[in-house]
Design an enzyme around this catalytic site. Structure first.
Site, PDB file in Angstrom:
ATOM      1  N   ASP A  91     -13.200 -69.169  16.997  1.00 52.44           N
ATOM      2  CA  ASP A  91     -13.919 -69.920  18.018  1.00 52.44           C
ATOM      3  C   ASP A  91     -15.283 -69.249  18.227  1.00 52.44           C
ATOM      4  O   ASP A  91     -15.499 -68.120  17.769  1.00 52.44           O
ATOM      5  CB  ASP A  91     -13.084 -69.920  19.305  1.00 52.44           C
ATOM      6  CG  ASP A  91     -13.807 -70.556  20.475  1.00 52.44           C
ATOM      7  OD1 ASP A  91     -14.415 -71.628  20.295  1.00 52.44           O
ATOM      8  OD2 ASP A  91     -13.768 -69.975  21.581  1.00 52.44           O
ATOM      9  N   TYR A  92     -16.188 -69.918  18.938  1.00 54.32           N
ATOM     10  CA  TYR A  92     -17.516 -69.328  19.143  1.00 54.32           C
ATOM     11  C   TYR A  92     -17.722 -68.848  20.586  1.00 54.32           C
ATOM     12  O   TYR A  92     -17.648 -67.662  20.860  1.00 54.32           O
ATOM     13  CB  TYR A  92     -18.609 -70.327  18.737  1.00 54.32           C
ATOM     14  CG  TYR A  92     -19.993 -69.744  18.894  1.00 54.32           C
ATOM     15  CD1 TYR A  92     -20.412 -68.706  18.064  1.00 54.32           C
ATOM     16  CD2 TYR A  92     -20.865 -70.195  19.879  1.00 54.32           C
ATOM     17  CE1 TYR A  92     -21.665 -68.132  18.207  1.00 54.32           C
ATOM     18  CE2 TYR A  92     -22.121 -69.640  20.031  1.00 54.32           C
ATOM     19  CZ  TYR A  92     -22.523 -68.602  19.198  1.00 54.32           C
ATOM     20  OH  TYR A  92     -23.755 -68.031  19.357  1.00 54.32           O
TER      21      TYR A  92
ATOM     22  N   ASP B 182     -10.424 -68.419  23.132  1.00 57.12           N
ATOM     23  CA  ASP B 182     -10.329 -68.008  24.532  1.00 57.12           C
ATOM     24  C   ASP B 182      -9.981 -69.137  25.492  1.00 57.12           C
ATOM     25  O   ASP B 182      -9.715 -68.887  26.667  1.00 57.12           O
ATOM     26  CB  ASP B 182     -11.670 -67.415  24.977  1.00 57.12           C
ATOM     27  CG  ASP B 182     -12.732 -68.504  25.128  1.00 57.12           C
ATOM     28  OD1 ASP B 182     -13.186 -68.752  26.246  1.00 57.12           O
ATOM     29  OD2 ASP B 182     -13.073 -69.146  24.115  1.00 57.12           O
TER      30      ASP B 182
END
Length: 242
Positions: A18-19, A198
């Site tokens: 994920d970023y 997250d």
């Protein structure tokens, strides 16, 4: 140590990253959360390893991901799976359903953004996002409830879902999620699989990964991931070790 040993012995490896909130911290203005030079170097080093498939699987739109990572040997997945670009290619493979619903719902989100100091509306190719990270909790939560109630009949009519993430509400078509997007790679044979995220949207990714994979959740809240770390800096340290 277990992850590092498994990575070192793997001949074919998959990293699903994920970023926002995972590779970079959250920013009050989502438009300013660009990757640092050190992060780009980490990703380039991992991506150049012929044993690795490195996938940035993000809620960001294709333009953002292409601008930041398009020159690197990485696979890119935008808007939670609505668009995919494979490493070495210039072509985005996109889902192209009817998007007329955006014109109907955009004024609703803009109305409540104007009533909520600090809130912003982001219009992506396949989704709409109401950002309230910079807003006061009182007005943000008050108007969030109103928005969700107002959108309910439209979501059903147009086959949409309103997904509440980390200080965002995202409206997108049902059936698009990171788990399905990751299947492009998860259905292949790898000796090592790592998935990191997250937010709520990353849970679909964790659920799609099998028991031999290393899934890591950043932060609190209930998760399907096998492991948990405190912040994105823990993930950067892990990437350095890899």
């Amino acid at each position: 140590d277990k992850i590092l040993a498994s990575y070192a012995s793997g001949k074919r490896r998959l990293l699903l990253l994920d970023y926002d909130g995972t590779l970079v911290p959250f920013h009050d203005d989502y438009r300013k959360a660009a990757p640092s030079k050190s992060l780009l170097k980490r990703l380039e080093t991992l991506g150049k390893d012929p044993a690795n498939d490195v996938v940035i699987i993000s809620g960001r739109d294709a333009d953002n991901l292409n601008k930041w990572f398009g020159h690197l040997p990485l696979h890119l997945v935008a808007e939670h799976g609505a668009a995919t670009k494979f490493a070495g290619s210039d072509t985005w493979h996109q889902d192209m359903p009817d998007k007329s619903w955006k014109e109907i719902l955009l004024p609703v989100l803009e109305k409540y953004a104007a009533m909520t100091p600090g809130a912003k509306v982001e219009s992506k190719e396949h989704s709409l996002v109401w950002h309230y990270r910079s807003s006061s909790p009182y007005y943000a939560q008050k108007h969030l409830v109103i928005i969700q109630h107002a959108l309910k009949p439209f979501l059903k009519s147009y086959g949409l879902q309103a997904l509440k993430g980390n200080k965002v509400l995202e409206i997108k078509r049902r059936g698009i999620d990171k788990g399905k997007a990751a299947r492009t790679w998860l259905d292949r044979s790898y000796d090592f699989v790592l998935g990191v995220g997250d937010d709520t949207t990353d849970e679909k990714l964790f659920e799609a990964m099998n028991g031999n994979s290393y899934s890591i959740k950043i932060g609190r809240s209930i998760t399907a991931a096998r492991y948990r770390v405190h912040s994105h800096t823990d993930i950067l340290r892990l990437l350095d070790k890899l």
